[in-house]
Design a protein around this motif. Structure first.
Motif, short mmCIF file in Angstrom:
data_model
loop_
_atom_site.label_atom_id
_atom_site.label_comp_id
_atom_site.label_asym_id
_atom_site.label_seq_id
_atom_site.Cartn_x
_atom_site.Cartn_y
_atom_site.Cartn_z
N ASN A 37 -7.94 -20.96 -50.46
CA ASN A 37 -6.64 -20.35 -50.67
C ASN A 37 -6.19 -19.44 -49.53
OD1 ASN A 37 -4.71 -20.83 -52.58
ND2 ASN A 37 -5.11 -18.97 -53.74
N PHE A 163 -9.85 -17.50 -55.42
CA PHE A 163 -8.49 -18.00 -55.22
C PHE A 163 -7.49 -16.84 -55.13
CE2 PHE A 163 -9.70 -22.24 -57.19
CZ PHE A 163 -9.55 -22.93 -56.01
N THR A 291 -0.03 -16.35 -54.52
CA THR A 291 -1.41 -16.82 -54.50
C THR A 291 -2.34 -15.90 -55.28
OG1 THR A 291 -1.86 -15.71 -52.40
CG2 THR A 291 -1.15 -18.00 -52.29
#
Length: 439
Positions: A37, A163, A291
């Motif tokens: 990520n 992540f 994100t």
């Protein structure tokens, strides 16, 4: 005054020491999620600073999957054959090399392609070996206190943490630090080194052919871990019949698996670029927030996943797919109206769908896998999951013919069909007396 030692019976009744070896292995999963990520949050920066087209950045996002599939299918069997630790350490080294190539890509953009490809290989091997390692370290004799489903929740939580933090940290560094396309990757190198040090101190759990020939394994039943009197060497070979794992996996797990990463990949790679037109100068920070919010929602939904699994074995999958459908509807609205706030809400709902679906899949895999094939079945699950990472590229191609909001709305149809299919199959299996998962 003299003292006497406590009687043996008193010593025997003391509660056993609670080892948390799985905590050290969890950082392996975090490193895998971080490596995947950290690049996602920089897609806008690559377009703005290096002049890469949207199609190119989306393809770079997807080429990760091309490396991840062989990483999963090579890493899983290798972890069953060679052991968890050597595969994890090799994958961490490869992941660090991939990050170095991405750093060099700021000067030579051609290096971004092998960097992303090797990132996928490293992440795939870490996922398959790390998930199996956590599963075994969450079971006797290593952890006698864990509850059903604990291993799946732990793997999912550590992965989601990687992540969430990887993308946000990379975005914040890229916004304000010098040489952002280089410095944004430095935290992953530090995390990989830390994860390697912790993994080196973690007991090996795999019954490998090599270990079976060593005197230590003959005495203990595990390489690097003594077998306690109440844990016979044959204990892990009980529970479920191996032949049932294949059909049950195909019917109950395979249809759900791709949606695990369809949801977050849309939130991470598609939505920010379609709604950030009015965020001049803050696109990278916005992408970083997305994100973090997407997998963060997956982390927060974990308690609900546990309660749903206790009610019905497929309830978590049904709720996860329903969240994916709701997230797609919100995403279509946000794109049609160019609403960054609505897109952020859609990312959170899609992240919740990701968290529920991944918890369901890992729990089912842990219940279905035979003892000597856990890493292999885990690799199959993650391989199907990561097919979802190709979704943004497919959306990019389709938007040449249809409006982006229309494409997102169209995705509701297969998601709803999957929900109906898994609900019918799972209900029928439970009615026929199918066993509940016991991770």
């Amino acid at each position: 005054m003299t003292t006497t030692a406590p009687p043996a019976t008193a010593r025997a009744t003391r509660p056993p020491i609670r080892h948390r070896h799985w905590l050290r292995t969890g950082w392996v999963m975090t490193a895998s999620g971080w490596s995947a990520n950290q690049f996602s949050a920089l897609l806008g920066a690559y377009r703005a600073d290096l002049g890469l087209t949207g199609a190119t950045t989306t393809a770079l996002f997807g080429v990760y999957v091309l490396g991840l599939i062989p990483g999963l299918f090579l890493g899983g069997p290798a972890a069953d054959r060679r052991g968890r630790r050597p595969v994890v350490l090799a994958a961490l080294a490869l992941s660090a090399l991939a990050t170095v190539l991405l750093m060099a890509g700021s000067a030579v953009t051609g290096l971004l392609w092998p960097g992303r490809f090797l990132t996928g290989i490293g992440a795939g091997a870490l996922l398959s070996a790390g998930s199996a390692w956590i599963k075994e370290l969450s079971s006797p004799p290593y952890d006698i206190h864990s509850t059903a489903g604990a291993a799946a929740r732990r793997s999912g939580l550590f992965l989601s943490a990687g992540f969430a933090t990887g993308g946000l940290v990379a975005a914040l560094i890229a916004q304000w630090a010098p040489a952002p396309m280089i410095t944004a990757y430095l935290p992953h190198l530090a995390l990989s080194a830390t994860a390697a040090l912790l993994a080196a101190r973690t007991p090996e759990t795999a019954r490998t052919p090599e270990a079976a020939r060593t005197p230590e394994t003959a005495r203990t039943g595990h390489r690097g871990a003594a077998r306690t009197p109440d844990t016979p060497a044959t204990a892990p070979a009980t529970t479920r019949p191996e032949p049932a794992s294949g059909p049950a996996f195909r019917r109950l797990v395979a249809p759900v698996a791709p949606w695990v990463f369809v949801a977050p990949s849309i939130a991470l790679a598609t939505l920010p670029g379609l709604v950030d037109a009015g965020l001049t100068g803050w696109q990278t920070v916005y992408a970083g927030i997305v994100t973090a919010v997407t997998p963060g929602a997956g982390l927060l939904i974990a308690p609900l996943a546990r309660r749903l699994a206790a009610r019905h074995r497929i309830a978590t999958a049904v709720a996860g797919l329903a969240a994916v459908i709701a997230g797609l509807l919100l995403a279509a609205f946000a794109v049609a109206r160019i609403r960054p706030d609505a897109a952020l809400l859609a990312a959170a709902v899609l992240g919740a769908g990701y968290g529920l679906c991944v918890a369901y899949g890992l729990t089912e895999v842990a219940a279905l896998a035979p003892p000597d094939g856990l890493a292999r079945l885990t690799a199959r699950f993650w391989a199907l999951c990561y097919l979802g990472f190709c979704t943004p590229y497919a959306i990019t191609l389709l938007t040449g013919l249809f409006a982006p909001a229309t494409v997102l709305l169209a995705m509701v149809v297969p998601a709803a069909a999957t929900l109906a299919l898994i609900a019918r199959r799972g209900t029928r299996r439970c009615a026929d007396g199918g066993a509940r998962p016991t991770a």
